[in-house]
Design an enzyme around this catalytic site. Sequence first.
Site, mmCIF file in Angstrom:
data_model
loop_
_atom_site.group_PDB
_atom_site.id
_atom_site.type_symbol
_atom_site.label_atom_id
_atom_site.label_comp_id
_atom_site.label_asym_id
_atom_site.label_seq_id
_atom_site.Cartn_x
_atom_site.Cartn_y
_atom_site.Cartn_z
ATOM 1 N N CYS A 1 138.648 126.385 107.467
ATOM 2 C CA CYS A 1 139.729 127.141 108.533
ATOM 3 C C CYS A 1 138.377 127.514 109.736
ATOM 4 O O CYS A 1 137.229 128.512 109.217
ATOM 5 C CB CYS A 1 140.337 128.474 108.542
ATOM 6 N N HIS B 1 143.612 121.697 110.901
ATOM 7 C CA HIS B 1 144.960 121.099 111.882
ATOM 8 C C HIS B 1 144.937 120.236 112.295
ATOM 9 O O HIS B 1 145.813 119.435 112.120
ATOM 10 C CB HIS B 1 145.671 122.257 112.609
ATOM 11 N N CYS C 1 139.033 122.474 114.275
ATOM 12 C CA CYS C 1 140.545 123.690 113.653
ATOM 13 C C CYS C 1 140.568 121.997 112.596
ATOM 14 O O CYS C 1 140.680 120.743 112.923
ATOM 15 C CB CYS C 1 141.908 123.550 114.334
ATOM 16 N N GLU D 1 151.767 122.920 112.022
ATOM 17 C CA GLU D 1 151.817 123.894 111.381
ATOM 18 C C GLU D 1 153.911 123.790 111.655
ATOM 19 O O GLU D 1 154.448 124.127 110.279
ATOM 20 C CB GLU D 1 152.532 125.388 111.464
ATOM 21 N N ASP E 1 142.685 128.894 103.726
ATOM 22 C CA ASP E 1 143.238 127.985 105.126
ATOM 23 C C ASP E 1 144.190 128.722 105.864
ATOM 24 O O ASP E 1 145.432 129.395 105.054
ATOM 25 C CB ASP E 1 143.363 127.082 105.869
ATOM 26 N N SER E 2 144.393 129.581 106.934
ATOM 27 C CA SER E 2 145.026 129.816 107.112
ATOM 28 C C SER E 2 146.327 129.347 107.128
ATOM 29 O O SER E 2 147.984 129.939 107.274
ATOM 30 C CB SER E 2 145.329 130.589 109.358
HETATM 31 N N1 DGL Z 1 143.266 125.422 110.574
HETATM 32 C C1 DGL Z 1 142.147 126.320 111.456
HETATM 33 C C2 DGL Z 1 140.750 126.176 112.444
HETATM 34 O O1 DGL Z 1 140.991 125.397 111.825
HETATM 35 C C3 DGL Z 1 142.740 127.963 112.610
HETATM 36 C C4 DGL Z 1 144.472 127.602 112.378
HETATM 37 C C5 DGL Z 1 144.718 129.249 112.597
HETATM 38 O O2 DGL Z 1 145.839 129.509 112.207
HETATM 39 O O3 DGL Z 1 145.085 129.454 113.864
HETATM 40 O O4 DGL Z 1 141.110 126.917 113.231
#
Ligand code: DGL
Length: 274
Positions: A72, A193, A191, A157, A9-10
């Site tokens: 991600c 997150h 997403c 984050e 993931d990012s």
């Molecule tokens: N967690 C990531 C997603 O599912 C992206 C978050 C990001 O880096 O913008 O899209």
Amino acid sequence: MKGAIGVFDSGYGGLTILDKIRELLPQYDYIYLGDNARTPYGTRSFEVVYEFTLQAVEKLFELGCPLVILACNTASAKALRSIQQINLPQIDETRRVLGVIRPTAECIGEITQSKHVGILATSGTIKSESYVMEIHKLYPDIIVTGEACPMWVPIVENNESHSEGADYFVRQHINRLMEKDHLIDTIILGCTHYPLLIDKIKQFTPPHVRIIAQGEYVAESLKDYLQRHPEINTRCTKTGTCRFLTTESESKFQESAEVFLHQKDMLVESISLG
Ligand code: DGL
């Protein structure tokens, strides 16, 4: 060559997917890689997300992973297809890279009654229209409406999920989504997150609307994939370990990841990509 399953993931968001995967498939070994130094990806161009994601996949391959999950949505939306079609045949066509959008799209048909579904995701995922395309391949009669929430990833984050600022931005985007289509009865958190904001999301969503977090569906789909692909399954080592890699500092990752995963004493290593 045998190795762990790579989960990328990012940033920290993919931990919400890893958590559910490990719950369902605890016997496997995992390497989690968070590109925390370069997060967020959601507002970056197609080219940059593709380049960064490819670097991460190559790193996980170097570490022996026969299978990598892009945990991600942004990377799945912008880089998965190119990696599968262009890079894998050149790097090693016996390895696999899978994303999180398809398994999420698959589950939706049995859940929505009104056939109106909302997607909350990063700007990159919404603009790519990947959810609309994947859902329509399977369920052409479902109306899909997206809403980009560019502030949500930075809120998560930066560990601000319980702040008043989070209230403001969560309410704003839920209201906008429901105004676009008030018949929505199911919202996908597109997403990885966003499950960390689930309490606030529920607080501001009409009670009849079902909220779908992806973790369980991705985990079920991986289990099914491994059963159907013994040639990959036999190459995945199974001693129940998990390593964590980050492009940020080890201590910063450890501090935040412990909150998200509720796990202490993680083995974290700092690496560089590219
Ligand atoms: N967690 C990531 C997603 O599912 C992206 C978050 C990001 O880096 O913008 O899209």
